[in-house]
Scaffold this motif. Sequence first.
Motif, mmCIF file in Angstrom:
data_model
loop_
_atom_site.group_PDB
_atom_site.id
_atom_site.type_symbol
_atom_site.label_atom_id
_atom_site.label_comp_id
_atom_site.label_asym_id
_atom_site.label_seq_id
_atom_site.Cartn_x
_atom_site.Cartn_y
_atom_site.Cartn_z
ATOM 1 N N ARG A 5 -17.239 13.037 3.602
ATOM 2 C CA ARG A 5 -18.268 12.133 4.130
ATOM 3 C C ARG A 5 -18.901 11.368 2.972
ATOM 4 N N SER A 6 -18.946 10.050 3.114
ATOM 5 C CA SER A 6 -19.579 9.215 2.087
ATOM 6 C C SER A 6 -21.063 9.094 2.396
ATOM 7 N N VAL A 7 -21.873 9.277 1.365
ATOM 8 C CA VAL A 7 -23.326 9.164 1.525
ATOM 9 C C VAL A 7 -23.868 8.353 0.361
ATOM 10 N N ALA A 8 -25.005 7.719 0.601
ATOM 11 C CA ALA A 8 -25.656 6.956 -0.462
ATOM 12 C C ALA A 8 -26.499 7.919 -1.288
ATOM 13 N N SER A 9 -26.377 7.838 -2.583
ATOM 14 C CA SER A 9 -27.169 8.704 -3.456
ATOM 15 C C SER A 9 -28.489 8.017 -3.785
ATOM 16 N N ALA A 10 -29.345 8.725 -4.475
ATOM 17 C CA ALA A 10 -30.678 8.203 -4.794
ATOM 18 C C ALA A 10 -30.613 6.983 -5.702
ATOM 19 N N ASP A 11 -29.579 6.883 -6.536
ATOM 20 C CA ASP A 11 -29.481 5.740 -7.456
ATOM 21 C C ASP A 11 -28.596 4.626 -6.879
ATOM 22 N N ASP A 12 -28.531 4.534 -5.574
ATOM 23 C CA ASP A 12 -27.782 3.502 -4.849
ATOM 24 C C ASP A 12 -26.279 3.550 -5.081
ATOM 25 N N ASN A 13 -25.790 4.619 -5.635
ATOM 26 C CA ASN A 13 -24.349 4.806 -5.747
ATOM 27 C C ASN A 13 -23.860 5.601 -4.547
ATOM 28 N N GLU A 14 -22.579 5.586 -4.362
ATOM 29 C CA GLU A 14 -22.013 6.330 -3.239
ATOM 30 C C GLU A 14 -21.484 7.669 -3.722
ATOM 31 N N ALA A 15 -21.794 8.700 -2.974
ATOM 32 C CA ALA A 15 -21.279 10.031 -3.282
ATOM 33 C C ALA A 15 -20.428 10.488 -2.099
ATOM 34 N N VAL A 16 -19.463 11.323 -2.399
ATOM 35 C CA VAL A 16 -18.595 11.865 -1.342
ATOM 36 C C VAL A 16 -18.842 13.362 -1.241
ATOM 37 N N GLU A 17 -19.227 13.776 -0.043
ATOM 38 C CA GLU A 17 -19.485 15.192 0.195
ATOM 39 C C GLU A 17 -18.263 15.842 0.845
ATOM 40 N N VAL A 18 -18.057 17.114 0.514
ATOM 41 C CA VAL A 18 -16.971 17.884 1.118
ATOM 42 C C VAL A 18 -17.571 18.820 2.163
ATOM 43 N N TRP A 19 -17.159 18.629 3.397
ATOM 44 C CA TRP A 19 -17.612 19.474 4.506
ATOM 45 C C TRP A 19 -16.417 20.262 5.017
ATOM 46 N N ILE A 20 -16.674 21.463 5.436
ATOM 47 C CA ILE A 20 -15.608 22.256 6.060
ATOM 48 C C ILE A 20 -16.101 22.828 7.385
ATOM 49 N N GLU A 21 -15.167 23.081 8.272
ATOM 50 C CA GLU A 21 -15.484 23.834 9.481
ATOM 51 C C GLU A 21 -15.197 25.290 9.154
ATOM 52 N N PHE A 22 -16.247 26.088 9.073
ATOM 53 C CA PHE A 22 -16.069 27.484 8.663
ATOM 54 C C PHE A 22 -15.685 28.320 9.877
ATOM 55 N N ILE A 23 -14.427 28.707 9.926
ATOM 56 C CA ILE A 23 -13.898 29.495 11.037
ATOM 57 C C ILE A 23 -13.667 30.914 10.547
ATOM 58 N N ASP A 24 -14.170 31.869 11.311
ATOM 59 C CA ASP A 24 -13.948 33.276 10.974
ATOM 60 C C ASP A 24 -12.759 33.766 11.796
ATOM 61 N N PHE A 25 -11.733 34.250 11.090
ATOM 62 C CA PHE A 25 -10.521 34.710 11.760
ATOM 63 C C PHE A 25 -10.458 36.237 11.776
ATOM 64 N N GLN A 26 -9.801 36.759 12.776
ATOM 65 C CA GLN A 26 -9.606 38.198 12.868
ATOM 66 C C GLN A 26 -8.637 38.651 11.776
ATOM 67 N N THR A 27 -8.837 39.868 11.334
ATOM 68 C CA THR A 27 -7.943 40.419 10.320
ATOM 69 C C THR A 27 -6.880 41.292 10.998
ATOM 70 N N GLY A 28 -5.797 41.533 10.248
ATOM 71 C CA GLY A 28 -4.765 42.448 10.723
ATOM 72 C C GLY A 28 -3.725 41.850 11.642
ATOM 73 N N HIS A 29 -3.772 40.541 11.869
ATOM 74 C CA HIS A 29 -2.794 39.896 12.750
ATOM 75 C C HIS A 29 -1.915 38.928 11.951
ATOM 76 N N LYS A 30 -0.697 38.774 12.385
ATOM 77 C CA LYS A 30 0.201 37.816 11.736
ATOM 78 C C LYS A 30 -0.238 36.390 12.036
ATOM 79 N N GLU A 31 -0.817 36.174 13.234
ATOM 80 C CA GLU A 31 -1.308 34.852 13.608
ATOM 81 C C GLU A 31 -2.804 34.771 13.296
ATOM 82 N N ALA A 32 -3.254 33.559 13.012
ATOM 83 C CA ALA A 32 -4.689 33.346 12.775
ATOM 84 C C ALA A 32 -5.397 33.221 14.120
ATOM 85 N N ILE A 33 -6.230 34.204 14.426
ATOM 86 C CA ILE A 33 -6.958 34.247 15.706
ATOM 87 C C ILE A 33 -8.452 34.217 15.403
ATOM 88 N N ARG A 34 -9.148 33.267 16.013
ATOM 89 C CA ARG A 34 -10.594 33.182 15.799
ATOM 90 C C ARG A 34 -11.284 34.448 16.302
#
Length: 197
Positions: free
Chosen positions: A166-195
């Motif tokens: 996501r591009s955002v304007a910084s305080a000094d009028d420059n553009e900054a790029v933020e990194v966002w993630i969708e934090f998904i918690d998956f079950q453990t112990g399975h071969k497939e990724a299951i939420r």
Amino acid sequence: MKEAKTARTEIKTVSWNRRTFFEMLAAVVAGGVAIATPLVAGVVTFLSPLLKKNTSPKVRVALLSQIPDDGMPRSFPIVADHVDAWTKYPEQRIGSVYLVRNKGEAEPIALTAKCPHAGCFIGYKPGDDLFRCPCHTSAFKLDGSRERGDAEVAPRGMDRLPVELRSVASADDNEAVEVWIEFIDFQTGHKEAIRTA
């Protein structure tokens, strides 16, 4: 004369009984509604957290400038509100993620630091070419895949998370790029990724 008086008395008694019946019925219905309304509202309110579907939070993790395209993993904590059915805990650390940006790539990949085997925290030592889980010695390549494939204890590779820039304007009028993630918690112990939820 006496018979007529008796008849009037009986009619009066029957009329009084009907009126009483309807008054009683109305009182019971009104009382039932008065008692049931807050009771049903209370039960619905109490159970409503169980009926809600959990959503994975989108979290701002870092600025893109903090992740050079040198292929080295960098660890970032995931801080977000945590809701446990009836209780909300604001600004809690709910996990960690590794961001890896390879040479020439505009967007990093995000790998959860939770081992898919038993949920231990996967570590990374700068300069190493593998992620390592200290609990059962699973090892993962820097793209999250298992080093030895099915020979690893972990049933699958590290879980990859969706990334958004996501591009955002910084305080000094420059553009900054933020990194966002969708934090998904998956079950453990399975071969497939299951939420988890």
